[in-house]
Every structure is written in structure tokens, then in C-alpha cells.
Design a protein around this motif. Structure first.
Motif, PDB file in Angstrom:
ATOM      1  N   ALA A   1       0.831  -1.199   0.000  1.00  9.59           N
ATOM      2  CA  ALA A   1       0.000   0.000   0.000  1.00  9.59           C
ATOM      3  C   ALA A   1       0.870   1.255   0.000  1.00  9.59           C
ATOM      4  N   ALA A   2       1.970   1.224   0.738  1.00  8.85           N
ATOM      5  CA  ALA A   2       2.871   2.370   0.771  1.00  8.85           C
ATOM      6  C   ALA A   2       3.495   2.600  -0.608  1.00  8.85           C
ATOM      7  N   HIS A   3       3.890   1.512  -1.276  1.00  6.18           N
ATOM      8  CA  HIS A   3       4.473   1.652  -2.616  1.00  6.18           C
ATOM      9  C   HIS A   3       3.436   2.149  -3.619  1.00  6.18           C
ATOM     10  N   ALA A   4       2.203   1.674  -3.500  1.00  6.65           N
ATOM     11  CA  ALA A   4       1.139   2.133  -4.388  1.00  6.65           C
ATOM     12  C   ALA A   4       0.886   3.622  -4.189  1.00  6.65           C
ATOM     13  N   PHE A   5       0.894   4.064  -2.920  1.00  9.92           N
ATOM     14  CA  PHE A   5       0.708   5.480  -2.622  1.00  9.92           C
ATOM     15  C   PHE A   5       1.818   6.316  -3.253  1.00  9.92           C
ATOM     16  N   LEU A   6       3.062   5.887  -3.079  1.00 16.47           N
ATOM     17  CA  LEU A   6       4.189   6.629  -3.648  1.00 16.47           C
ATOM     18  C   LEU A   6       4.141   6.657  -5.175  1.00 16.47           C
ATOM     19  N   ASP A   7       3.726   5.547  -5.776  1.00 10.87           N
ATOM     20  CA  ASP A   7       3.595   5.523  -7.252  1.00 10.87           C
ATOM     21  C   ASP A   7       2.522   6.505  -7.710  1.00 10.87           C
TER      22      ASP A   7
ATOM     23  N   SER B   1      -7.666   9.157   0.224  1.00  6.48           N
ATOM     24  CA  SER B   1      -8.172   8.003  -0.537  1.00  6.48           C
ATOM     25  C   SER B   1      -7.455   6.720  -0.133  1.00  6.48           C
ATOM     26  N   PHE B   2      -6.151   6.787   0.075  1.00  9.43           N
ATOM     27  CA  PHE B   2      -5.425   5.576   0.471  1.00  9.43           C
ATOM     28  C   PHE B   2      -5.734   5.197   1.920  1.00  9.43           C
ATOM     29  N   SER B   3      -5.966   6.180   2.783  1.00  9.57           N
ATOM     30  CA  SER B   3      -6.313   5.874   4.165  1.00  9.57           C
ATOM     31  C   SER B   3      -7.670   5.199   4.252  1.00  9.57           C
ATOM     32  N   SER B   4      -8.635   5.696   3.488  1.00  5.71           N
ATOM     33  CA  SER B   4      -9.968   5.080   3.529  1.00  5.71           C
ATOM     34  C   SER B   4      -9.937   3.700   2.904  1.00  5.71           C
ATOM     35  N   ALA B   5      -9.140   3.498   1.870  1.00  7.60           N
ATOM     36  CA  ALA B   5      -9.033   2.172   1.254  1.00  7.60           C
ATOM     37  C   ALA B   5      -8.350   1.206   2.211  1.00  7.60           C
ATOM     38  N   ALA B   6      -7.329   1.648   2.929  1.00 10.05           N
ATOM     39  CA  ALA B   6      -6.628   0.786   3.897  1.00 10.05           C
ATOM     40  C   ALA B   6      -7.536   0.479   5.072  1.00 10.05           C
TER      41      ALA B   6
END
Length: 175
Positions: free
Chosen positions: A3-9, A45-50
């Protein structure tokens, strides 16, 4: 980690789309105010998905390992905090002891000064007494010698002239 790598990408792709060449030559934090809204949107968006994937019944084992690591780190932080509190308490106690030693040192310094002053006075007093005693003994010795001399010689100091006066030559008849 995925998830962290997806966020950075996602951040990188949004940055490249918005600032491609301009971002390469920009000063540090020059685009911060413009790109802050994009970062906020991506983080939400990434926080809600996580949160929705972690809230399900089938939580992954990596999420459980992450939670275990977080609780382990929090425990270590608490231990470090306790050690720091103890160290601060020891430093404060040591500071109080140092203050007491400083006070005692000042008191001893004052007492040493008074002792030195008192010993100087006593030394001077003893010197005066000794001087008086020596003067008295010298005077007494001179008096004893004087009495002995007066007793032996009399008031006229004629100790060596006690020979009877020689008779004056009588005039002899001349032939």
C-alpha cells in the motif's frame, strides 16, 4: 508495504502529470502550496481504502504483523520514556546534592576564615605574654645581679680597693 508503494507511485504519477519539466528545476518547497491539495486527496483516498480492507474479517497476516510491530515499538518507547524519567529524577537529585555540597563548602570556607583570624589573635596574644615574661625575667636577673654586686662591693663600688691606706712617708732626718 504494498500500500505504501502504491501510494508513492500515485504521488509520482500525479506529480509528473502536473509539473513534468517544471518540477525538475523548481526550488525546494516551491510547489508545496500547489501540490498540498493533491497530497491530501491521495492520503485520504489511500487511508480510507486501507481502513476498509483492514476492517474486514479477512485481515491479512502482514497487517497483523504490522500491528504487532507497532505495539512492540510502543512498548519500547514506553520503556525508554520510563528510563528517561528515572534519569531526570536522578539528575535533579544529584543537583540537590551538589547544592548541599556548595552550601557546606561555603560554610567551611567561612569557618576557615574565622579560624585563621582567631589563631592569629591567639598567636599575637601568646607572643605578647612571652615577651612580657622574658622582660620580667631579664629585669629580675639584673636585679639579682645588682643586689649581689651591691652586697659584695657596697654602694661606692670599691670592690678592688680594700687595701689599707699605705702610710705616708715620714720625713726622715737628713744627714
Amino acid at each position: 508495504q504494498a500500500a505504501a508503494h502504491a501510494f508513492l507511485d500515485a504521488v509520482q504519477s500525479r506529480w509528473s502529470a502536473a509539473y513534468a519539466e517544471k518540477g525538475l528545476t523548481a526550488l525546494a518547497y516551491a510547489m508545496n502550496s500547489q501540490f498540498a491539495a493533491v497530497l491530501k486527496e491521495l492520503m485520504e483516498s489511500f487511508s480510507s481504502a486501507a481502513g476498509s480492507s483492514a476492517g474486514g474479517a479477512a485481515a491479512s497476516s502482514s497487517d497483523q504483523a504490522d500491528a504487532a510491530n507497532v505495539s512492540r515499538v510502543e512498548g519500547e518507547l514506553e520503556e525508554v520514556r520510563q528510563v528517561m524519567v528515572e534519569n531526570i529524577e536522578k539528575v535533579l537529585a544529584r543537583g540537590e546534592k551538589i547544592e548541599l555540597l556548595v552550601d557546606k563548602t561555603e560554610h567551611l570556607t567561612h569557618q576557615a576564615f574565622q579560624f585563621r583570624r582567631t589563631t592569629t589573635r591567639v598567636k599575637r596574644g601568646m607572643y605578647c605574654k612571652s615577651l612580657k615574661l622574658n622582660l620580667f625575667l631579664c629585669t629580675l636577673l639584673l636585679l639579682v645581679i645588682g643586689v649581689a654586686v651591691f652586697g659584695a662591693c657596697g654602694w661606692s663600688f670599691s670592690c678592688g680597693s680594700h687595701h689599707p691606706p699605705s702610710p705616708s712617708p715620714s720625713p726622715s732626718p737628713s744627714p
